[in-house]
Design a protein around this motif. Structure first.
Motif, PDB file in Angstrom:
ATOM      1  N   THR A  39      30.678 -23.386  51.893  1.00 52.78           N
ATOM      2  CA  THR A  39      30.158 -22.310  51.043  1.00 52.78           C
ATOM      3  C   THR A  39      30.553 -22.596  49.601  1.00 52.78           C
ATOM      4  O   THR A  39      31.679 -23.025  49.324  1.00 52.78           O
ATOM      5  N   LEU A  40      29.633 -22.345  48.684  1.00 48.46           N
ATOM      6  CA  LEU A  40      29.933 -22.516  47.270  1.00 48.46           C
ATOM      7  C   LEU A  40      30.813 -21.369  46.783  1.00 48.46           C
ATOM      8  O   LEU A  40      30.446 -20.201  46.894  1.00 48.46           O
TER       9      LEU A  40
ATOM     10  N   LEU B  66      19.797 -29.984  34.437  1.00 45.18           N
ATOM     11  CA  LEU B  66      18.948 -30.231  35.588  1.00 45.18           C
ATOM     12  C   LEU B  66      18.833 -28.993  36.471  1.00 45.18           C
ATOM     13  O   LEU B  66      17.906 -28.880  37.264  1.00 45.18           O
ATOM     14  N   GLY B  67      19.793 -28.083  36.334  1.00 43.68           N
ATOM     15  CA  GLY B  67      19.737 -26.868  37.130  1.00 43.68           C
ATOM     16  C   GLY B  67      21.099 -26.486  37.666  1.00 43.68           C
ATOM     17  O   GLY B  67      22.125 -27.097  37.323  1.00 43.68           O
ATOM     18  N   HIS B  68      21.117 -25.458  38.523  1.00 46.85           N
ATOM     19  CA  HIS B  68      22.378 -25.042  39.123  1.00 46.85           C
ATOM     20  C   HIS B  68      22.113 -24.358  40.450  1.00 46.85           C
ATOM     21  O   HIS B  68      21.000 -23.900  40.730  1.00 46.85           O
ATOM     22  N   LEU B  69      23.167 -24.291  41.278  1.00 46.56           N
ATOM     23  CA  LEU B  69      23.156 -23.531  42.517  1.00 46.56           C
ATOM     24  C   LEU B  69      24.088 -22.343  42.353  1.00 46.56           C
ATOM     25  O   LEU B  69      25.153 -22.446  41.738  1.00 46.56           O
ATOM     26  N   ASP B  70      23.699 -21.202  42.927  1.00 48.89           N
ATOM     27  CA  ASP B  70      24.476 -19.982  42.767  1.00 48.89           C
ATOM     28  C   ASP B  70      25.672 -19.938  43.707  1.00 48.89           C
ATOM     29  O   ASP B  70      25.644 -20.500  44.814  1.00 48.89           O
ATOM     30  N   GLU B  71      26.708 -19.236  43.266  1.00 51.10           N
ATOM     31  CA  GLU B  71      27.862 -18.957  44.116  1.00 51.10           C
ATOM     32  C   GLU B  71      27.407 -18.292  45.414  1.00 51.10           C
ATOM     33  O   GLU B  71      26.489 -17.470  45.419  1.00 51.10           O
ATOM     34  N   GLY B  72      28.042 -18.650  46.511  1.00 51.74           N
ATOM     35  CA  GLY B  72      27.702 -18.066  47.803  1.00 51.74           C
ATOM     36  C   GLY B  72      26.738 -18.899  48.617  1.00 51.74           C
ATOM     37  O   GLY B  72      26.512 -18.601  49.802  1.00 51.74           O
ATOM     38  N   GLY B  73      26.152 -19.944  48.021  1.00 54.95           N
ATOM     39  CA  GLY B  73      25.283 -20.827  48.782  1.00 54.95           C
ATOM     40  C   GLY B  73      26.017 -21.409  49.985  1.00 54.95           C
ATOM     41  O   GLY B  73      27.208 -21.698  49.921  1.00 54.95           O
ATOM     42  N   HIS B  74      25.294 -21.559  51.080  1.00 56.78           N
ATOM     43  CA  HIS B  74      25.959 -21.938  52.333  1.00 56.78           C
ATOM     44  C   HIS B  74      25.147 -22.986  53.085  1.00 56.78           C
ATOM     45  O   HIS B  74      23.907 -22.957  53.062  1.00 56.78           O
TER      46      HIS B  74
END
Length: 303
Positions: A204-205, A216-224
């Motif tokens: 999990t992030l 280039l972008g980002h992934l949000d907290e909580g990604g699993h």
């Protein structure tokens, strides 16, 4: 290592898709004989080495997303993965959709450039998997967290799996944006210590993570993500389930929303030297057998 299950999805979801230098058991019956990091390092070596094996499989892939489900028959070939969709929302394809699917496969078989493009994409996936796998020993700090018993979908039935919790290593500096996601990942990993194979990894992030300094972008907290792997035959381990749930943004303006759950089942050996075209024929034969079985299972008044 096979790029067969992912088809270009984020490398974070590919973390365990490497298949694996024969090594001695890492844990004795009396307890651990090496440190967690040593076990992880040896397991990564085994996973990467096994990816060069010749074992190939046919199997079924059911993928479910918020939009519904698709079921495909898949076969590993020497020219890449061949897949044929056989059901949508667990219902067999209509004759019209079946024609579309067969035309798509015929287009790949009859168009070498399209097939080469598919192969290049799969090679890039493999390269990303390898980079992620090689980073695992250095990117995380590990600590023992007990053991679990394997089953047919996770490891091997009745085998003892070592459970390790992991968190980001503050001293790790990712060499490229591919490994950047590891700097925010925490979770646990299950390892078959006797065979040095990864049976499960669940991460999990813990914070937002950017790619390319955020441009280039980002992934949000909580990604699993969660990936399970099992021994499906004496000659090979394969992914049996993969779950992804990520939101974020690509190139600053395009939103990203990935949510899927995939199950891989009905593994059986396929010829090691089968071409893509031959693989398509194998799929057609398997699809016909599946359709026949489905018809035979219907009540007489619905056949």
């Amino acid at each position: 290592m096979r790029p067969i299950h992912f088809n270009g999805r984020l490398a974070v979801g590919m973390t365990v898709l490497a298949a694996m230098v024969s090594v001695a058991p890492a844990f004795s019956a009396d307890g651990p004989s090496e440190s967690p990091i040593e076990l992880v390092r040896r397991t990564v070596q085994r996973e990467i080495a096994a990816g060069n094996g010749d074992a190939r499989f046919m199997f079924m892939n059911r993928k479910e997303t918020p939009h519904g489900s698709q079921t495909k028959l898949m076969v590993e070939t020497r020219e890449g993965m061949a897949g044929m969709m056989v059901a949508i929302n667990d219902k067999p394809l209509t004759p019209e959709l079946r024609q579309v699917e067969e035309a798509h496969l015929a287009g790949l078989v009859g168009n070498p450039e399209q097939l080469r493009k598919k192969q290049r994409s799969e090679r890039e996936d493999v390269e990303h998997v390898t980079r992620i796998m090689r980073a695992l020993p250095d990117a995380f700090l590990y600590e023992p967290d007990g053991t679990e018993i394997g089953n047919q979908q996770v490891g091997n039935a009745a085998d003892r799996l070592v459970r390790l919790r992991f968190r980001p290593n503050p001293k790790y500096s990712p060499p490229t944006h591919v490994e950047q996601v590891l700097t925010a990942m925490q979770g646990y990993i299950l390892i078959d210590a006797d065979k040095c194979r990864i049976a499960k990894i669940d991460g999990t992030l813990s914070k937002d993570v950017g790619f390319g300094w955020g441009f280039l972008g980002h992934l949000d907290e909580g990604g699993h993500f969660m990936v399970e792997q099992a021994e499906v035959a004496e000659e090979g381990w394969e992914i049996t389930r993969m779950s992804l749930s990520f939101t974020g943004r690509i190139l600053l303006f395009k939103s990203l929303n990935i949510k899927s759950d995939e199950v891989f089942s009905n593994f059986r050996s396929a010829p090691s030297d089968v071409s893509f075209a031959q693989g398509v024929e194998l799929l057609k034969k398997q699809e016909a057998e599946l359709a026949q079985d489905q018809r035979q299972s219907l009540p007489d008044n619905k056949k």
